[in-house]
Motif scaffolding. Sequence first.
Motif, mmCIF file in Angstrom:
data_model
loop_
_atom_site.group_PDB
_atom_site.id
_atom_site.type_symbol
_atom_site.label_atom_id
_atom_site.label_comp_id
_atom_site.label_asym_id
_atom_site.label_seq_id
_atom_site.Cartn_x
_atom_site.Cartn_y
_atom_site.Cartn_z
ATOM 1 N N LEU A 39 0.797 -1.223 0.000
ATOM 2 C CA LEU A 39 0.000 0.000 0.000
ATOM 3 C C LEU A 39 0.833 1.279 0.000
ATOM 4 C CD1 LEU A 39 -2.645 -1.184 2.598
ATOM 5 C CD2 LEU A 39 -2.939 -1.018 0.116
ATOM 6 N N GLY A 40 2.078 1.193 0.501
ATOM 7 C CA GLY A 40 2.911 2.382 0.567
ATOM 8 C C GLY A 40 2.454 3.390 1.600
ATOM 9 N N ASP A 41 1.695 2.939 2.599
ATOM 10 C CA ASP A 41 1.147 3.837 3.612
ATOM 11 C C ASP A 41 1.088 3.089 4.942
ATOM 12 O OD1 ASP A 41 -0.969 4.980 5.353
ATOM 13 O OD2 ASP A 41 -1.284 6.371 3.682
ATOM 14 N N ARG A 42 1.834 3.569 5.918
ATOM 15 C CA ARG A 42 1.931 2.893 7.218
ATOM 16 C C ARG A 42 0.578 2.814 7.935
ATOM 17 N NH1 ARG A 42 5.149 -0.510 10.315
ATOM 18 N NH2 ARG A 42 4.674 -0.105 12.464
ATOM 19 N N ALA A 43 -0.184 3.905 7.911
ATOM 20 C CA ALA A 43 -1.477 3.912 8.607
ATOM 21 C C ALA A 43 -2.432 2.901 7.984
ATOM 22 C CB ALA A 43 -2.089 5.307 8.582
ATOM 23 N N GLU A 44 -2.459 2.844 6.664
ATOM 24 C CA GLU A 44 -3.319 1.857 6.012
ATOM 25 C C GLU A 44 -2.833 0.437 6.292
ATOM 26 O OE1 GLU A 44 -5.787 2.672 2.285
ATOM 27 O OE2 GLU A 44 -3.812 3.544 1.845
ATOM 28 N N ALA A 45 -1.527 0.253 6.367
ATOM 29 C CA ALA A 45 -0.974 -1.067 6.680
ATOM 30 C C ALA A 45 -1.423 -1.510 8.074
ATOM 31 C CB ALA A 45 0.556 -1.030 6.593
ATOM 32 N N GLU A 46 -1.437 -0.577 9.017
ATOM 33 C CA GLU A 46 -1.892 -0.905 10.369
ATOM 34 C C GLU A 46 -3.373 -1.283 10.367
ATOM 35 O OE1 GLU A 46 -0.789 2.577 12.593
ATOM 36 O OE2 GLU A 46 1.325 1.989 12.665
ATOM 37 N N ASP A 47 -4.164 -0.579 9.566
ATOM 38 C CA ASP A 47 -5.590 -0.910 9.453
ATOM 39 C C ASP A 47 -5.787 -2.308 8.866
ATOM 40 O OD1 ASP A 47 -6.236 1.571 10.487
ATOM 41 O OD2 ASP A 47 -6.763 2.454 8.544
ATOM 42 N N VAL A 48 -5.002 -2.645 7.856
ATOM 43 C CA VAL A 48 -5.088 -3.974 7.241
ATOM 44 C C VAL A 48 -4.711 -5.042 8.265
ATOM 45 C CG1 VAL A 48 -3.956 -5.507 5.566
ATOM 46 C CG2 VAL A 48 -4.827 -3.284 4.841
ATOM 47 N N ASP A 102 6.575 13.822 7.417
ATOM 48 C CA ASP A 102 7.798 13.126 7.026
ATOM 49 C C ASP A 102 8.341 12.391 8.238
ATOM 50 O OD1 ASP A 102 10.171 12.238 6.024
ATOM 51 O OD2 ASP A 102 11.026 14.218 5.643
ATOM 52 N N GLU A 103 8.293 11.074 8.178
ATOM 53 C CA GLU A 103 8.748 10.256 9.306
ATOM 54 C C GLU A 103 10.186 9.793 9.125
ATOM 55 O OE1 GLU A 103 5.900 7.134 9.864
ATOM 56 O OE2 GLU A 103 4.240 8.546 9.948
ATOM 57 N N GLY A 104 10.877 10.303 8.120
ATOM 58 C CA GLY A 104 12.248 9.897 7.830
ATOM 59 C C GLY A 104 13.245 10.482 8.817
ATOM 60 N N PRO A 105 14.512 10.197 8.599
ATOM 61 C CA PRO A 105 15.552 10.714 9.483
ATOM 62 C C PRO A 105 15.703 12.225 9.327
ATOM 63 C CG PRO A 105 16.531 9.602 7.607
ATOM 64 C CD PRO A 105 15.052 9.366 7.535
ATOM 65 N N LEU A 111 20.254 11.437 3.688
ATOM 66 C CA LEU A 111 19.428 11.985 2.614
ATOM 67 C C LEU A 111 19.447 11.091 1.371
ATOM 68 C CD1 LEU A 111 20.116 15.824 2.837
ATOM 69 C CD2 LEU A 111 18.036 14.591 3.434
ATOM 70 N N GLN A 112 20.615 10.616 1.024
ATOM 71 C CA GLN A 112 20.701 9.780 -0.167
ATOM 72 C C GLN A 112 19.956 8.460 0.033
ATOM 73 O OE1 GLN A 112 24.658 8.870 -1.477
ATOM 74 N NE2 GLN A 112 23.953 8.177 -3.473
ATOM 75 N N ALA A 113 20.112 7.843 1.206
ATOM 76 C CA ALA A 113 19.404 6.586 1.476
ATOM 77 C C ALA A 113 17.898 6.812 1.487
ATOM 78 C CB ALA A 113 19.867 5.992 2.805
ATOM 79 N N LEU A 114 17.475 7.923 2.044
ATOM 80 C CA LEU A 114 16.050 8.243 2.079
ATOM 81 C C LEU A 114 15.512 8.437 0.666
ATOM 82 C CD1 LEU A 114 13.582 8.847 3.840
ATOM 83 C CD2 LEU A 114 14.341 11.219 3.929
ATOM 84 N N ASP A 115 16.261 9.162 -0.155
ATOM 85 C CA ASP A 115 15.844 9.376 -1.538
ATOM 86 C C ASP A 115 15.783 8.054 -2.296
ATOM 87 O OD1 ASP A 115 15.231 11.014 -3.863
ATOM 88 O OD2 ASP A 115 17.219 10.404 -4.572
ATOM 89 N N ARG A 118 12.734 6.083 -1.195
ATOM 90 C CA ARG A 118 11.509 6.645 -1.774
ATOM 91 C C ARG A 118 11.377 6.286 -3.248
ATOM 92 N NH1 ARG A 118 11.834 12.533 1.075
ATOM 93 N NH2 ARG A 118 10.877 11.925 3.044
ATOM 94 N N ARG A 119 12.493 6.343 -3.949
ATOM 95 C CA ARG A 119 12.443 5.992 -5.376
ATOM 96 C C ARG A 119 12.094 4.528 -5.561
ATOM 97 N NH1 ARG A 119 17.173 7.499 -8.708
ATOM 98 N NH2 ARG A 119 15.790 6.685 -10.290
ATOM 99 N N VAL A 120 12.663 3.661 -4.730
ATOM 100 C CA VAL A 120 12.330 2.239 -4.818
ATOM 101 C C VAL A 120 10.857 2.044 -4.484
ATOM 102 C CG1 VAL A 120 12.736 -0.028 -3.779
ATOM 103 C CG2 VAL A 120 14.678 1.427 -4.383
ATOM 104 N N SER A 121 10.385 2.724 -3.460
ATOM 105 C CA SER A 121 8.978 2.621 -3.079
ATOM 106 C C SER A 121 8.067 3.087 -4.208
ATOM 107 C CB SER A 121 8.720 3.434 -1.816
ATOM 108 O OG SER A 121 7.381 3.330 -1.425
#
Length: 180
Positions: A39-48, A102-105, A111-115, A118-121
């Motif tokens: 789903l790409g969404d933590r809140a929706e994942a928790e609901d599932v 934004d829940e990232g670091p 920054l590069q790992a986060l980017d 996100r691109r992989v996601s």
Amino acid sequence: MGDPDDELLSRVAGGDPAASRALIARKLPRLLSLAGRMLGDRAEAEDVAQEAFLRIWKQAPKWRPGAARFDTWLHRVALNLCYDRLRRRRETSYAQPPDQADEGPAPDRGLQALDTGRRVSRAMQALPDRQREAIVLCHYQELGNIEAAAIMGVSVEALESLLGRGRRALRAALIDLKDA
């Protein structure tokens, strides 16, 4: 060899709170991971995950050991719930996308790992549903091809074809990361 979850499900069906906690501890991380990747969404994942556990509690008294593997059934339930949400997303249009925190670091770290993440996601979300499902089951949930094919209701050959097409699409979408 029997299903390792049969005894625990029997105790859950009997109303044992310790068994319920043990089942949640055992299954929740994988359910959240599966739903989050689909789903790409933590809140929706928790609901599932919550809905999947509600279905477990309802199904536990009716569960017949040996009829099916519990993990296979649970993954299918979670995937079906994810597909229900994905269908609803397609049906709902927004004038403006909702704000998300934004829940990232911190900005000065990773920054590069986060980017890259996100691109992989985004690349995963761009895949057709069945290809994404195959990749999530095999690579993120670490299921074997036989079990993943059973969950998806396809042959092992069809699963491998979905995996191949999905990997090629990801490779093409992320080609510039190879040299980074």
